[in-house]
Design a protein around this motif. Structure first.
Motif, PDB file in Angstrom:
ATOM      1  N   ILE A  38      18.093  75.045 -49.143  1.00 32.27           N
ATOM      2  CA  ILE A  38      18.470  73.652 -49.670  1.00 32.27           C
ATOM      3  C   ILE A  38      18.387  72.716 -48.512  1.00 32.27           C
ATOM      4  O   ILE A  38      18.631  72.843 -47.308  1.00 32.27           O
ATOM      5  N   ASP A  39      17.710  71.575 -48.705  1.00 33.03           N
ATOM      6  CA  ASP A  39      17.514  70.418 -47.966  1.00 33.03           C
ATOM      7  C   ASP A  39      18.427  69.267 -48.466  1.00 33.03           C
ATOM      8  O   ASP A  39      17.956  68.512 -49.545  1.00 33.03           O
ATOM      9  N   LEU A  40      19.574  68.619 -47.902  1.00 32.48           N
ATOM     10  CA  LEU A  40      20.212  67.812 -48.333  1.00 32.48           C
ATOM     11  C   LEU A  40      19.957  66.373 -47.891  1.00 32.48           C
ATOM     12  O   LEU A  40      20.488  65.195 -48.255  1.00 32.48           O
ATOM     13  N   SER A  41      18.771  66.215 -47.378  1.00 28.78           N
ATOM     14  CA  SER A  41      18.133  64.843 -46.845  1.00 28.78           C
ATOM     15  C   SER A  41      17.391  64.471 -48.289  1.00 28.78           C
ATOM     16  O   SER A  41      16.980  63.126 -48.381  1.00 28.78           O
ATOM     17  N   SER A  75      20.934  61.472 -42.606  1.00 31.37           N
ATOM     18  CA  SER A  75      21.346  60.295 -42.254  1.00 31.37           C
ATOM     19  C   SER A  75      22.977  60.262 -42.931  1.00 31.37           C
ATOM     20  O   SER A  75      23.186  60.720 -43.803  1.00 31.37           O
ATOM     21  N   THR A  76      23.641  59.213 -42.411  1.00 31.83           N
ATOM     22  CA  THR A  76      24.928  58.688 -43.085  1.00 31.83           C
ATOM     23  C   THR A  76      24.577  58.286 -44.768  1.00 31.83           C
ATOM     24  O   THR A  76      25.492  58.689 -45.356  1.00 31.83           O
ATOM     25  N   ALA A 100      25.195  59.791 -49.962  1.00 33.54           N
ATOM     26  CA  ALA A 100      24.579  60.130 -51.508  1.00 33.54           C
ATOM     27  C   ALA A 100      24.979  61.284 -52.247  1.00 33.54           C
ATOM     28  O   ALA A 100      24.906  61.534 -53.319  1.00 33.54           O
ATOM     29  N   PHE A 101      24.824  62.380 -51.058  1.00 35.86           N
ATOM     30  CA  PHE A 101      24.976  63.686 -51.662  1.00 35.86           C
ATOM     31  C   PHE A 101      26.541  63.748 -52.204  1.00 35.86           C
ATOM     32  O   PHE A 101      26.847  64.375 -53.139  1.00 35.86           O
ATOM     33  N   ALA A 102      27.488  63.326 -51.284  1.00 35.66           N
ATOM     34  CA  ALA A 102      28.949  63.281 -51.803  1.00 35.66           C
ATOM     35  C   ALA A 102      28.894  62.481 -53.191  1.00 35.66           C
ATOM     36  O   ALA A 102      29.956  63.027 -54.030  1.00 35.66           O
ATOM     37  N   SER A 119      36.166  67.509 -49.699  1.00 44.20           N
ATOM     38  CA  SER A 119      35.564  66.686 -48.636  1.00 44.20           C
ATOM     39  C   SER A 119      34.312  67.603 -48.140  1.00 44.20           C
ATOM     40  O   SER A 119      33.961  68.766 -48.146  1.00 44.20           O
ATOM     41  N   ILE A 120      33.484  66.546 -47.617  1.00 42.28           N
ATOM     42  CA  ILE A 120      32.326  67.138 -47.028  1.00 42.28           C
ATOM     43  C   ILE A 120      32.164  66.647 -45.621  1.00 42.28           C
ATOM     44  O   ILE A 120      32.177  65.556 -45.300  1.00 42.28           O
ATOM     45  N   LEU A 121      32.344  67.568 -44.772  1.00 45.40           N
ATOM     46  CA  LEU A 121      32.256  67.457 -43.252  1.00 45.40           C
ATOM     47  C   LEU A 121      31.091  67.768 -42.501  1.00 45.40           C
ATOM     48  O   LEU A 121      30.381  68.906 -42.658  1.00 45.40           O
TER      49      LEU A 121
END
Length: 288
Positions: A32-35, A64-65, A70-72, A123-125
């Protein structure tokens, strides 16, 4: 990755796979690519995996931030932490940096922001800079912690609630020179709350311990000495290795954990090296 450990996720046509770290908690997500925004099938698979493994890990995610946020947001509304420092221009992003002048302080077992009326869903760290060695994070299965209790203790805590408070942050505010009026304003905004000692997960229906050393103060309806003794026993369940997984960070690694089902502990063994992370937190519901 050993092929035998790969676990394809149903309904995603083998687009992602999971490598469990332990039988019950922790899994690394492959493929998976979270970008880029995941499609609905992939999001559904990630939600199911989070419920099953309580914490998901992603490697080599140079995002990026904005992509982090966006993912969260695919999983819910994001919170702004009222006490912790945030990234400039991004109030939803906690900037967690430790170095020679700031030793790590998150080395207590806890679930995030349980002092809120509606604590965190998850939480996503993201790791921005990591020590050459050390700085791992441990996660502990709250379901297993509850199931491992004796029947006598289970009976004692059945139906009990505990008070949670932001006492640690109150001390930090005073240390940083905040006035009595400023601290009282936060007390009014975030009063002590009561949450069940044993929480029922709103999606899985599973029951797990929901007390932690960072924010739980006492169990309602008990003498303080009895409450303290019982809480020490409950806190100790998180430290049992059979209930845990341990994650070694690399740059651009990401951990996504379910605060309703696990606790975590950031190991502070890397001073004076630098550990720089960014966290986004998803708002949850009131524990039941």
């Amino acid at each position: 990755m050993p092929e035998a450990l790969e676990k394809p996720v149903p309904g995603v046509e083998e687009s992602i796979a999971l490598e469990p770290l332990t039988p019950t908690i922790g899994a690394e997500v492959q493929g998976i690519d979270l970008s880029t925004a995941p499609d609905e099938a992939t999001l559904s698979a990630l939600r199911e995996a989070l419920l099953e493994y309580k914490v998901l890990f992603f490697r080599d995610q140079d995002i990026s931030t904005e992509e982090h946020l966006a993912f969260a947001r695919q999983f819910g509304e994001l919170e702004v932490h009222p006490f912790a420092p945030h990234k400039e221009g991004h109030p939803e992003v906690l900037a967690i940096t430790h170095d020679r002048d700031s030793k790590g302080r998150e080395n207590k077992w806890h679930s995030d922001v349980t002092w809120r009326e509606c604590p965190s869903l998850g939480s996503i760290l993201r790791a921005i800079e990591v020590p050459p060695v050390g700085g791992d994070t441990l996660f502990s299965d709250s379901y297993a912690a509850y199931e491992g209790l004796s029947d006598e203790v289970k009976e004692k805590i059945e139906g009990k609630v505990a008070v949670h408070d932001f006492a640690h942050f109150r001390k930090l505010m005073a240390k940083r020179g905040k006035t009595t009026e400023e601290i009282e304003e936060m007390n009014r905004k975030y009063p002590e709350v009561e949450h069940p000692v044993v929480r029922t997960h709103p999606e899985t229906g599973s029951r797990g311990l929901y007390v932690n050393t960072a924010f739980t103060q006492y169990i309602v309806g008990m003498e303080r000495e009895e409450s303290d003794t019982l809480l020490r026993h409950l806190y100790a369940q998180a430290a049992i290795p059979e209930y845990q997984c341990r994650f070694r960070w690399q740059k651009n690694s990401i951990a996504f954990w379910d605060n309703r089902a696990c606790q975590h502990y950031a190991v502070s063994d890397y001073w004076p090296a630098v550990r720089r992370m960014e966290r986004v937190t998803i708002i949850g519901d009131r524990p039941r």
